[in-house]
Design an enzyme around this catalytic site. Structure first.
Site, PDB file in Angstrom:
ATOM      1  N   ARG A  15      -7.617  -8.827  20.833  1.00 40.36           N
ATOM      2  CA  ARG A  15      -6.436  -9.752  20.889  1.00 40.36           C
ATOM      3  C   ARG A  15      -7.081 -11.152  20.551  1.00 40.36           C
ATOM      4  NH1 ARG A  15      -2.797  -7.993  26.061  1.00 40.36           N
ATOM      5  NH2 ARG A  15      -3.148  -5.889  25.922  1.00 40.36           N
TER       6      ARG A  15
ATOM      7  N   ASP B  91      -0.707  -3.545  37.521  1.00 42.64           N
ATOM      8  CA  ASP B  91      -0.749  -3.445  36.355  1.00 42.64           C
ATOM      9  C   ASP B  91      -1.992  -3.131  35.574  1.00 42.64           C
ATOM     10  OD1 ASP B  91       1.641  -5.329  33.678  1.00 42.64           O
ATOM     11  OD2 ASP B  91       0.256  -3.552  33.724  1.00 42.64           O
TER      12      ASP B  91
ATOM     13  N   TYR C 223      -4.146   2.266  27.688  1.00 40.24           N
ATOM     14  CA  TYR C 223      -4.512   3.418  26.894  1.00 40.24           C
ATOM     15  C   TYR C 223      -6.084   3.080  26.289  1.00 40.24           C
ATOM     16  CZ  TYR C 223       0.255   5.043  26.471  1.00 40.24           C
ATOM     17  OH  TYR C 223       1.519   5.561  26.554  1.00 40.24           O
TER      18      TYR C 223
ATOM     19  N   ASP D 112       1.622   2.940  33.627  1.00 43.98           N
ATOM     20  CA  ASP D 112       0.456   2.090  34.220  1.00 43.98           C
ATOM     21  C   ASP D 112       0.805   0.919  35.040  1.00 43.98           C
ATOM     22  OD1 ASP D 112       2.123   0.664  32.442  1.00 43.98           O
ATOM     23  OD2 ASP D 112       0.365   0.207  31.116  1.00 43.98           O
ATOM     24  N   GLU D 113       2.058   1.144  35.738  1.00 41.80           N
ATOM     25  CA  GLU D 113       2.182   0.086  36.812  1.00 41.80           C
ATOM     26  C   GLU D 113       2.890   0.667  38.024  1.00 41.80           C
ATOM     27  OE1 GLU D 113       5.272  -3.268  34.901  1.00 41.80           O
ATOM     28  OE2 GLU D 113       5.354  -1.114  33.854  1.00 41.80           O
TER      29      GLU D 113
END
Length: 628
Positions: free
Chosen positions: A60, A18, A23, A122-123
């Site tokens: 975050r 992952d 982005y 994206d995985e």
DNA sequence: ACGGCTTCCACT
DNA sequence: TAGTGGAAG
């Protein structure tokens, strides 16, 4: 609703990879000044600073979340860098991310022997069973001098992760000589994945996280547990305890209504709580399939296989028109639909030339609301039709699909509707079998080299593949003799012609088609009465364009030429079927000229051609991104 | 004014 | 089949 799959008997080693806030990473690579900075990618939107679609880990920490507005993010994190998604044709264009995602796939597939499945942009899932077994035989961890650095940073679910000598513990776990066979395989998997992640970083500059377990479900479940740039292993011995306390909602597939129902209706809060229900009980509530799936899921059992697939199964693009932006008349819908179709056309065209794949179905989705009718129950219906290549054709068909949907939605009233979202999707994508020859070969004669040029898009701006199921035929305007083309219909057989044919055996109009030397010529030529006995009147290319309000005759009215769908008509029953090329009676082909037979066999039974997808040695031979 | 945009899947 | 609905990221 999820469904259980039969599970393989042998233990497998499955990894889920992952990319971390993907982005953002793409933008950081493009502009290195952003690295290590609080950063987010926003989809531009003049309303409240746009919507965040990816947030860096630095941001975050400030509490910035995906789904915040740009303005909000600025509030909680004044120093944040907001990067906008590229815009083209007045809509977000995600191609740079798609392509970056495929870079990772390329690395994964080049460095992994097992199966590799693109799960999303994206995985990736990997089946490392064989590679792990091999490693266990040839260079098992316990015999390794130095375990790979990155691998020793793994998180092992069983082990305490906070103690000082964590890496020592991990190393010890990876090398445990007394481990059971399954754990040893997992240890090998962990080392392989660590190596792969390092390689991905070196070659793409992207970090990723990973989960390593005995099945997809568990691998996926833990790949996000330690982020960013870390990996987590699920030894089988730790599954029970791990799941016991895991909130049901965290499980993939249980994040939505099903999970809520488990909580609300059954009082199930953790996956462990599910163990209190028998399989039968779960089936009573949720049906046989989902019941079994839940029962197995509670026990960490999942048989889902890693598919060998690197390319997406569909291409879609859409846009929403919230509130005041809603579209309220045909011309605004048309202009937006045109833009969406342009992008879609570009993408499938690129898929064709890069990957030799053709899409067969075009679908239009829309959301609509009605003036004054606050909560209109009715939804705008999806509509689909065979996909015809060519931007103009796609636009035309999409608009027809819209009209048809609008008619269902709105009846014959004129105004009062408003469209709040539009999207077009190309699906049912098939590989063109490698041995496939263009129909042009027959049009122009065997000596023609047109067939080799057929897939070379550099020579023609827009190819127009004709697809009837697995049969691939490609007429290209520029490459056909003008005289051999039906003017009115371009490179195709008109619906009108097809209708005139139905039920009448080989029709007069078909002579025109025969004149072009299509495959019809060979199949219909070889159709004396005996074929009628087999219920084959002929192989007819007919149109199945979008039905519009006026119904079946509409295609005729508009002189809709087409192509895409082969049908077989039976004079006996009067029925018409979509032709599955594999259903063609070999005896039909058996009556063709030998030389033609050989060619056609390849078309008709592409699956029997035994052309396994060979992986070449260069990157481009493995994969070419579908975008742009 | 819905978070937007995709993709995938199962069911009917 | 075409079309719907759910889910995920």
């Amino acid at each position: 609703m999820p469904v259980a799959r039969p599970e393989p008997q042998e233990p497998r080693v499955i990894a889920h990879l992952d990319l971390d806030c993907f982005y953002v990473q793409v933008e950081q690579r493009r502009n290195p000044a952003l690295k290590g900075q609080p950063t987010a990618v926003v989809q531009y939107n003049d309303w409240k600073g746009g919507g965040l679609i990816a947030v860096s880990y630095e941001a975050r920490k400030f509490g910035v979340k995906r789904s915040m507005r740009g303005d909000e993010a600025k509030n909680v994190c004044p120093g944040i860098n907001l990067v906008q998604v590229p815009v083209s044709r007045d809509k977000a264009d995600l191609n740079v991310y798609r392509n970056a995602g495929s870079e990772v796939l390329v690395v994964a597939i080049l460095s992994t022997k097992g199966k590799c499945e693109r799960a999303s942009m994206d995985e990736v899932y990997l089946d490392l069973t064989d590679a792990a077994k091999e490693m266990l035989l040839e260079s098992p961890p316990e015999s390794s001098e130095s375990i790979f650095d990155e691998a020793t940073k793994s998180n092992i679910l069983d082990l305490p992760s906070d103690v000082g000598e964590r890496e020592e513990n991990v190393k010890a776990w990876l090398c445990r000589a007394d481990a059971n066979y399954q754990d040893k395989l997992l240890a090998c998997g962990a080392i392989l994945v660590a190596q792969l992640r390092v390689k991905v970083l070196e070659e793409t500059q992207f970090t990723c996280s990973a989960g390593i377990a005995h099945n997809k479900m568990l691998a996926k479940l833990v790949s996000g547990m330690h982020k960013p740039a870390q990996q987590t292993v699920v030894p089988s011995s730790s599954v029970q305890d791990f799941l016991a306390s895991l909130p049901v909602k965290k499980m993939k597939q249980l994040g939505g209504k099903l999970g809520s129902s488990l909580q609300g209706d059954l009082g199930v809060e953790t996956v462990g709580d599910l163990l209190g229900f028998t399989e039968e009980k779960l089936q009573e509530y949720y049906g046989v399939n989902t019941g079994t799936w839940l029962w197995k899921t509670a026990r960490g059992i999942s048989g889902e296989e890693v598919e060998d697939r690197l390319l997406p199964k569909s291409h879609g693009c859409g846009k929403t028109f919230p509130g005041p932006k809603a579209l309220k008349n045909h011309s605004s819908v048309k202009s937006w639909l045109d833009k969406l179709c342009e992008e879609l056309s570009e993408r499938i065209q690129s898929d064709l030339s890069c990957n030799k794949r053709v899409a067969q179905t075009l679908t239009l989705h829309a959301r609509a609301s009605k003036e004054n009718e606050s909560n209109s129950v009715k939804k705008f219906p999806s509509k689909s039709c065979p996909l015809r290549y060519g931007t103009g054709k796609i636009q035309e068909d999409a608009m027809k699909l819209f009209e048809s949907g609008l008619h269902d939605f709105w009846g014959s009233r004129n105004a009062g509707w408003s469209i709040t979202s539009l999207s077009v999707t190309a699906s049912k994508i098939f590989d063109i079998p490698s041995g496939t020859n263009s129909i042009l070969k027959y049009i122009k004669g065997p000596s023609s080299d047109a067939s080799s040029a057929i897939l070379d898009s550099s020579s023609t701006p827009e190819l127009t593949p004709l697809v009837d199921n697995n049969l691939y035929m490609t007429p290209v305007h520029e490459q056909c003799e003008p005289s051999s083309i039906n003017e009115e219909c371009g490179n195709s057989i008109s619906a009108k012609q097809c209708r005139s044919i139905e039920g009448k055996g080989v029709p007069k109009k078909l002579s025109k088609v025969q004149g072009t030397g299509s495959i019809l010529k060979f199949l219909s030529q070889s159709q004396p009465a005996q074929h009628e006995k087999r219920n084959f009147d002929g192989l007819i290319c007919s149109h199945q364009g979008p039905e519009s309000s006026s119904g079946a005759s509409e295609a005729e009215q508009h002189g809709r030429d087409n192509i895409n769908t082969a049908v077989v008509h039976s004079s006996g029953s009067g029925n018409t079927w979509m032709l599955n090329v594999e259903d063609i009676d070999p005896a039909v082909v058996g009556e063709l000229p030998l030389e033609i037979q050989r060619e056609i066999q390849g078309w008709i039974h592409p699956s029997k051609q035994a052309t396994p997808k060979k992986r070449g040695s260069t990157i481009s031979s493995y994969f070419s991104p579908a975008g742009r």
